[in-house]
Design an enzyme around this catalytic site. Structure first.
Site, PDB file in Angstrom:
ATOM      1  N   TYR A 141       0.828  -1.218   0.000  1.00 52.84           N
ATOM      2  CA  TYR A 141       0.000   0.000   0.000  1.00 52.84           C
ATOM      3  C   TYR A 141       0.861   1.267   0.000  1.00 52.84           C
ATOM      4  CZ  TYR A 141      -3.807  -3.198   1.279  1.00 52.84           C
ATOM      5  OH  TYR A 141      -4.716  -4.227   1.308  1.00 52.84           O
ATOM      6  N   LYS A 190       4.043 -15.310   3.157  1.00 55.73           N
ATOM      7  CA  LYS A 190       3.951 -16.109   1.931  1.00 55.73           C
ATOM      8  C   LYS A 190       5.403 -16.420   1.532  1.00 55.73           C
ATOM      9  CE  LYS A 190       1.556 -17.925  -1.462  1.00 55.73           C
ATOM     10  NZ  LYS A 190       0.765 -19.141  -1.270  1.00 55.73           N
ATOM     11  N   ASP A 222      -2.359 -18.274   2.723  1.00 56.77           N
ATOM     12  CA  ASP A 222      -3.507 -19.008   2.169  1.00 56.77           C
ATOM     13  C   ASP A 222      -4.035 -20.034   3.175  1.00 56.77           C
ATOM     14  OD1 ASP A 222      -0.954 -19.904   1.693  1.00 56.77           O
ATOM     15  OD2 ASP A 222      -1.389 -20.910  -0.187  1.00 56.77           O
ATOM     16  N   ASP A 246      -4.943  -6.776   6.263  1.00 53.79           N
ATOM     17  CA  ASP A 246      -6.154  -6.097   5.810  1.00 53.79           C
ATOM     18  C   ASP A 246      -7.200  -7.140   5.406  1.00 53.79           C
ATOM     19  OD1 ASP A 246      -7.888  -4.174   4.923  1.00 53.79           O
ATOM     20  OD2 ASP A 246      -6.743  -3.615   3.137  1.00 53.79           O
ATOM     21  N   ASP A 250     -10.771  -8.557   7.616  1.00 50.30           N
ATOM     22  CA  ASP A 250     -12.145  -8.486   7.089  1.00 50.30           C
ATOM     23  C   ASP A 250     -12.773  -9.878   7.096  1.00 50.30           C
ATOM     24  OD1 ASP A 250     -11.954  -5.750   6.580  1.00 50.30           O
ATOM     25  OD2 ASP A 250     -13.010  -5.920   4.666  1.00 50.30           O
TER      26      ASP A 250
END
Ligand code: NAD
Length: 370
Positions: A141, A190, A222, A246, A250
Site C-alpha cells: 500500500y 507467503k 492461504d 487487511d 475483514d
C-alpha cells in the site's frame, strides 16, 4: 484524568457513528471523573470538499497536539473519479504514515449472544478471542506504483518493500502482546513465494529466543485464510504484513457476525494511537440511520485501554455493549441472520449510554452499602 482527543468523523456512516461514540466517552468520563476535550477536524472526502486536500495540514496539526485520535471512515463513490493522489483513502494512508502508526491491533471476539449472527457454525465461532496485529505503514500500500504511463496503460506495477527495522518493530509488538495473553504467536507470510516474506520469517526466528515463553508458529497466508474459517480458536495473536492483515481481518469479521462489530487501534511505539472501526464508509447504507455503531464504540474502549491505560473504564464500555446485545437489541446487519429487536444507529447508541448510566448508578448504590 484530562486528555485531548482529535475527532475525525470522515465520510458516509463515519459521520453517523461518531456522535454516539462521543456520548459513550462522555458517559464513562462522568462516571470515573475524567475530562475529555474533544476537537473535530476534516479528513477524507469531507476534507477534500471543504479544503481541497484529503488530509489538510490543520487536521494533522490537531492530531499531533492531541493525546489520541478517533476516526470514523473515509471514502465513497462521490470521490471515485478524483485524481489518485487526492482520493479520500490517501488521507487515511497519509495520516497513518505521518503519525508513524505502524501497529494496527484488531481484536476479534465472538460475543456469546451473537453466535447465531455469524455465517459460520456456532461451535466453530464460540469462544473465539484473538488479535490480529497488522503492519500498517509499509508493504504494497506504500509501494511506488509505475508502469501505466510508460506502457500506454497496458502494464501496472505495485512494489512490496519491507525494511528489516520495519518488520522488527511490528513483530516485537506481536511478541509483547502474545506474552500478555496466551503466549502463542502465529506469524503469517507467503515465504514460499515472496522475498519480503522470507525476510519477515528470518526476523521472527531471530527475535523468538528473546521471548522464550512465547510459542511461535509460521503459517502461509492461504492456509491462515482457510484455518480462520474452520479452526479460528487455534489462534491467539496473529502478526502479519499490511495487505495480508487487511484481508484476513475483514475475513475474521465474519466470526463476530458483521464488519460493524470490529474495532481497531493503530499505535505508535509510545502510547499515542488512532482508533477506528475496521469497516469503511458503507455508502450503500449511509444516511439511512442503519449503521451499526458498535465497532466505533468499541474503538473508544480500545483508546481508553491502549492510550490512556484506563482498563476498568474500557471494560465498562465492553460490558455495556455485551449487555445491550444480551438484551436482544440488534442493528440490521446483525438482524439478518440473528434474533432480537431491530434498532437503528441512534437507538443503539442510546441503549449503550443508558446501560453505562445504569451500571454507574448501580455501582454508586453498591459503594454506599459497602
Ligand atoms: P465497507 O466496509 O464500507 O462496507 C462493506 C459492507 O459492509 C457494506 O455492505 C456495508 O453496508 C457493510 N457495513 C460496513 N460497516 C457497517 C456498519 N457499521 N454497519 C452495518 N453495515 C456495515 O466497504 P466498501 O463498501 O468496500 O467500501 C466503501 C468505501 O469505504 C470505499 O470508498 C472504501 O475505500 C472505503 N473504506 C474505508 C476504510 C476506512 O476508512 N478505514 C476501510 C475500508 C473501506
Amino acid at each position: 484524568m484530562k486528555k485531548k482527543v482529535a475527532v475525525l468523523p470522515g465520510d458516509g456512516i463515519g459521520q453517523e457513528i461518531m456522535e454516539g461514540a462521543l456520548d459513550v466517552l462522555k458517559a464513562v468520563g462522568d462516571w470515573f471523573g475524567h475530562s475529555f476535550e474533544i476537537e473535530k477536524a476534516h479528513i477524507g472526502g469531507d476534507a477534500l470538499d471543504t479544503t481541497g486536500m484529503p488530509l489538510p495540514d490543520e487536521t494533522l496539526k490537531l492530531c499531533k497536539e492531541s493525546d489520541a485520535v478517533l476516526l470514523g471512515a473515509v471514502g465513497g463513490p462521490k470521490w471515485d473519479r478524483v485524481p489518485r493522489h487526492l482520493r479520500p483513502e490517501k488521507g487515511l494512508l497519509a495520516i497513518r504514515k505521518e503519525l508513524d502508526l505502524f501497529a494496527n491491533i484488531r481484536p476479534v471476539k465472538a460475543f456469546e449472544s451473537l453466535l447465531g449472527a455469524s455465517p459460520l457454525k456456532k461451535e466453530i465461532v464460540k469462544d473465539v478471542d484473538m488479535v490480529i496485529v497488522r503492519e500498517l505503514t509499509g508493504g504494497l500500500y506504500f509501494g511506488k506504483p509505475s508502469g501505466r504511463e510508460e506502457t500506454n496503460g497496458t502494464t501496472a506495477v505495485d512494489t512490496l518493500t519491507y525494511k528489516k527495522s520495519e518488520i522488527e518493530r511490528i513483530v516485537k509488538k506481536g511478541f509483547e502482546l502474545a506474552g500478555k495473553r496466551k503466549n502463542k504467536l502465529t506469524s503469517v507470510d507467503k515465504a514460499n513465494v515472496l522475498e519480503s516474506s522470507r525476510l519477515w520469517r528470518e526476523v521472527v526466528d531471530e527475535m523468538a529466543p528473546k521471548y522464550p515463553e512465547v510459542e511461535v508458529e509460521h503459517m502461509l497466508v492461504d492456509v491462515a485464510a482457510m484455518k480462520l474459517m474452520y479452526q479460528p480458536k487455534q489462534f491467539d495473536v496473529m502478526v502479519t504484513e499490511n495487505m495480508f492483515g487487511d484481508i484476513l481481518s475483514d475475513e475474521a469479521s465474519m466470526i463476530t457476525g458483521s464488519l460493524g462489530m470490529l474495532p481497531s487501534a493503530s499505535l505508535r511505539s509510545d502510547s499515542f494511537g488512532l482508533y477506528e472501526p475496521v469497516h469503511g464508509s458503507a455508502p450503500d447504507i449511509a444516511g439511512k440511520g442503519k449503521a451499526n455503531p458498535l465497532a466505533m464504540i468499541l474503538s473508544v474502549a480500545l483508546m481508553l485501554r491502549h492510550s490512556f491505560h484506563l482498563h476498568e473504564e474500557a471494560e465498562m464500555i465492553e460490558m455495556a455493549v455485551q449487555e445491550v446485545l444480551n438484551a436482544g437489541y440488534r442493528t440490521g446487519d446483525l438482524w439478518a441472520v440473528g434474533r432480537g429487536t431491530v434498532v437503528g444507529t441512534d437507538s443503539m447508541n442510546k441503549l449503550v449510554v443508558e446501560r453505562l448510566e445504569a451500571d454507574h448508578a448501580l455501582s454508586s448504590i453498591l459503594a454506599a452499602y459497602l
